[in-house]
Design a protein around this motif. Structure first.
Motif: not given
Length: 200
Positions: A97, A99, A127, A152-154, A156, A189-190, A193, A196
């Motif tokens: 992943g 961040v 993220l 896939r991207n998120f 915050h 939030e991290i 992530f 997930s």
């Protein structure tokens, strides 16, 4: 098994900077963390090296930590430029992943010079943690880019946050929060992530 975070600095300050050290401590509550510095910073130069050299140093740092942690889930996390270079590294090295703490979407704050090509090339989940006062990444432009991404991207959002995710004291007082509360929200939030990533 705990994830491993390789935390990369932004362009203007080394890994010893208080901001970096604060986030190293926060991330250590989620997993193991190591930081590193790019060559130009270690050599006392102000101007960042060319992209490919930055990527090479970042990859070398990743290879070194993997020798010590061969089976651990690896997350590349970085402030500003460090997050952007991590994105480039993920095209060459398999990581679990990404961040980005304040992604520098607009070069020098110029909305006509977007660093969006790398984001559309990503296949690794990412993220973004972005402040609403960050001139280097207007959220409307980031939303437009996110809509074109394969990975896939998120996102915050830090209300009132600047490029370093710092919220003005007056706004914090009005909301009854502290910067530590804001940072804790980012940490949570991290952690979500990262969780997930293991569940797909």
């Amino acid at each position: 098994m705990k994830p491993f975070f390789l935390l990369a600095p932004g362009a203007g300050a080394p890994s010893s900077h208080p901001w970096m050290q604060r986030w190293k401590i926060r991330l250590s509550a989620i997993g193991d963390v190591e930081t590193f510095d790019y060559d130009y910073m270690r050599e006392g130069r102000r101007r960042p090296d060319p992209l490919m050299k930055l990527v090479a140093v970042h990859r070398q740092a990743l290879c070194e930590v993997r020798k010590r942690n061969p089976l651990t889930s690896t997350i590349l996390i970085g402030k500003s430029m460090g997050g952007r270079i991590g994105c480039h590294v993920s095209l060459e090295e398999k990581v679990d992943g990404l961040v980005c703490l304040g992604y520098p979407l607009c070069a020098m704050g110029d909305v006509t010079k977007l660093r969006d090509e790398i984001l559309r090339a990503l296949k690794t989940p990412v993220l973004f943690v972005q402040g609403t006062r960050d001139a280097l990444c207007p959220l409307d432009l980031l939303e437009r880019v996110r809509g074109t991404m394969i990975a896939r991207n998120f996102l915050h959002v830090i209300e009132g946050g600047d490029h370093s995710l710092i919220v003005p004291k007056r706004q914090l007082e009005a909301s009854g929060q502290t910067q530590a509360d804001v940072d804790q929200g980012i940490s949570e939030e991290i952690a979500l992530f990262v969780e997930s990533l293991s569940t797909g």
